[in-house]
Design an enzyme around this catalytic site. Sequence first.
Site: not given
Length: 141
Positions: A8, A81, A132
């Site tokens: 994502h 992010h 991440e």
Amino acid sequence: MKIGRLNHVGVATPDVEAAAKGYADLYGATDATPAKAFPKLGVKVIFVSVPNMQIELIEPLGEDSPIHKFLEKNPKGGQHHMCFEVPDIIEARDAMRARGATVLGTGEPYIGAHGVPVIFVHPKDTGGVLVELMQEPGGGH
């Protein structure tokens, strides 16, 4: 360490519900999850789906939220992010450190919004982009 697929992209926003509607109306994003608060993380989150990944819409829960600080600089929101899957979060953390990257916080993985362990790599190590790393469901030691 093997990097998996892009899971994502995180987008900071002052209003996750309005943002989810915008992504649905403009881009046909589907399957919006109900808004869920994560008080320990200081955020409220909605995930919307596009054909090859999800977009994580992130709203701050108060002034102590890291998203609040982001929105002070970017009041309308923006990309916060990107998140890649990894087979084993501890192996990924150790590999990042061995390669000279800065793992944020204590470096100990914690449970993220997808319910699996995550870590974050400092943007200074990735051209200004916060990354991440999340353990694939069912991954780990």
